[in-house]
Design a protein around this motif. Structure first.
Motif, PDB file in Angstrom:
ATOM      1  N   GLY A 106       1.140  -1.155   0.098  1.00  0.00           N
ATOM      2  CA  GLY A 106      -0.024   0.181  -0.159  1.00  0.00           C
ATOM      3  C   GLY A 106       0.813   1.249  -0.002  1.00  0.00           C
ATOM      4  O   GLY A 106       0.463   2.110  -0.630  1.00  0.00           O
ATOM      5  N   ARG A 107       2.139   1.234   0.657  1.00  0.00           N
ATOM      6  CA  ARG A 107       2.826   2.464   0.692  1.00  0.00           C
ATOM      7  C   ARG A 107       3.201   2.871  -0.564  1.00  0.00           C
ATOM      8  O   ARG A 107       3.438   4.029  -0.955  1.00  0.00           O
ATOM      9  N   SER A 110      -0.190   4.154  -3.266  1.00  0.00           N
ATOM     10  CA  SER A 110      -0.996   5.425  -2.521  1.00  0.00           C
ATOM     11  C   SER A 110      -0.752   6.605  -2.793  1.00  0.00           C
ATOM     12  O   SER A 110       0.409   6.925  -2.873  1.00  0.00           O
ATOM     13  N   ASN A 142      -3.026   7.309   1.265  1.00  0.00           N
ATOM     14  CA  ASN A 142      -2.568   7.472   2.465  1.00  0.00           C
ATOM     15  C   ASN A 142      -2.669   8.737   3.417  1.00  0.00           C
ATOM     16  O   ASN A 142      -2.055   9.705   2.925  1.00  0.00           O
ATOM     17  N   THR A 314      -4.778   4.011   5.425  1.00  0.00           N
ATOM     18  CA  THR A 314      -4.767   3.911   3.803  1.00  0.00           C
ATOM     19  C   THR A 314      -6.201   3.643   3.297  1.00  0.00           C
ATOM     20  O   THR A 314      -6.773   2.665   3.811  1.00  0.00           O
TER      21      THR A 314
END
Length: 319
Positions: A106-107, A110, A142, A314
């Motif tokens: 996800g980092r 996003s 995020n 997120t």
């Protein structure tokens, strides 16, 4: 009761916990309101994250904020973390950073919603959605808390989902040095580029590692890959450190121990060596990111001196 506009603010909640001798029993919780739904509220407290069903809430109200890190400090740390986990595809929306990496983590996939997107918030969310749609990906945002509380509120109104709350925890190198004594364990080796078995152990937690993942992990200019092996060369534990940003933050990630080697102190052992490496590269502060539901890791980090600097959610575009 609390409302959506209270998300991101410090609140106190009086909760009904039972009845004794015909008397209602209560307990109070103080913390940052990080989520509020039709059925539950979620607080980030000094002891961790607490979810409370609304049916158990007797009273709740906003209270004056405790000292929290300045917005500029949160932004600087988030930017350092972005540099430590560099997505191969990036774009800009004002100060917001749009990131894509074939959906690996996800980092890296996003939009980092810090600073001014250079347009009204609703238009910014539309632009994020369009950018990811052009790549054939579901949009993620995020949103650090409480900094991006308005973003979270706008996404709530649009029906966006949320992944589990992530804690961004920090500690000083000096404090960790005192809390992580040297142990009688196999030595920690530090490499500029990990081997196949290092990646294989990480893949057990992160899933299959595409070529994009390797680019992210090896991307920072100053990065170290830690590994501990047994006498036969078998891999026992791994970790990764990266020094980034003007403030020389050391970001620690992927601390993992092979299942047969757990409960031997190997995670602390690896962390100690990465902190020493960071100090040699000019770092005085360390950060890591951990989901609040990972109670084992949160407990470990708390014991050696990490505290929560801020949190983030997120957010996921509705399907």
């Amino acid at each position: 009761m609390l409302r959506r506009q209270d998300v991101g603010h410090r609140v106190v909640v009086r909760r009904i916990v039972g009845v004794s001798q015909n008397r209602t029993l209560y307990t109070d919780a103080l913390g940052e309101l990080v989520d509020l739904t039709e059925t539950d509220l979620t607080l980030a407290t000094a002891k961790g994250t607490l979810r409370v069903p609304l049916r158990e809430v007797h009273r709740a109200k906003r209270v004056p904020a405790a000292r929290r890190p300045p917005a500029a400090e949160v932004i600087a740390l988030e930017l350092a973390a972005n540099d430590a986990w560099p997505a191969p595809i990036q774009g800009r929306l004002g100060h917001w950073i749009l990131r894509a990496a074939e959906n690996w983590t996800g980092r890296a996939n996003s939009a980092l919603a810090v600073g001014d997107p250079d347009r009204p918030l609703e238009a910014a969310i539309d632009a994020v959605t369009e950018w990811y749609s052009a790549l054939g990906q579901r949009a993620l945002i995020n949103a650090p808390l409480p900094l991006a509380a308005p973003v979270n509120a706008a996404l709530d109104a649009r029906g966006w989902g949320a992944r589990p709350l992530t804690l961004v925890q920090t500690a000083s190198v000096a404090a960790l040095a005192g809390a992580l004594p040297k142990q009688d364990l196999p030595p920690v080796e530090l490499a500029d580029d990990p081997g196949d078995d290092w990646y294989a152990l990480v893949a057990e937690h992160k899933g299959t590692l595409p070529a994009t993942a390797v680019r992210i992990l090896t991307g920072p200019a100053e990065v170290a890959f830690a590994q501990v092996r047994d006498a036969d060369g078998g891999l026992l534990a791994v970790g990764r450190g990266a020094v980034t940003g003007p403030d020389r933050w050391l970001g620690v990630s992927l601390l993992q121990t092979a299942p047969p080697a757990r409960r031997r102190g190997l995670a602390r052992h690896v962390l100690r060596e990465l902190v020493q490496w960071g100090a040699q590269h000019g770092s005085s502060r360390v950060y890591l990111q951990v989901e609040e539901r990972n109670t084992g890791a949160v407990t470990l980090y708390g014991r050696v001196g990490f505290t929560t600097h801020h949190t983030y959610l997120t957010r996921e575009e509705p399907v």
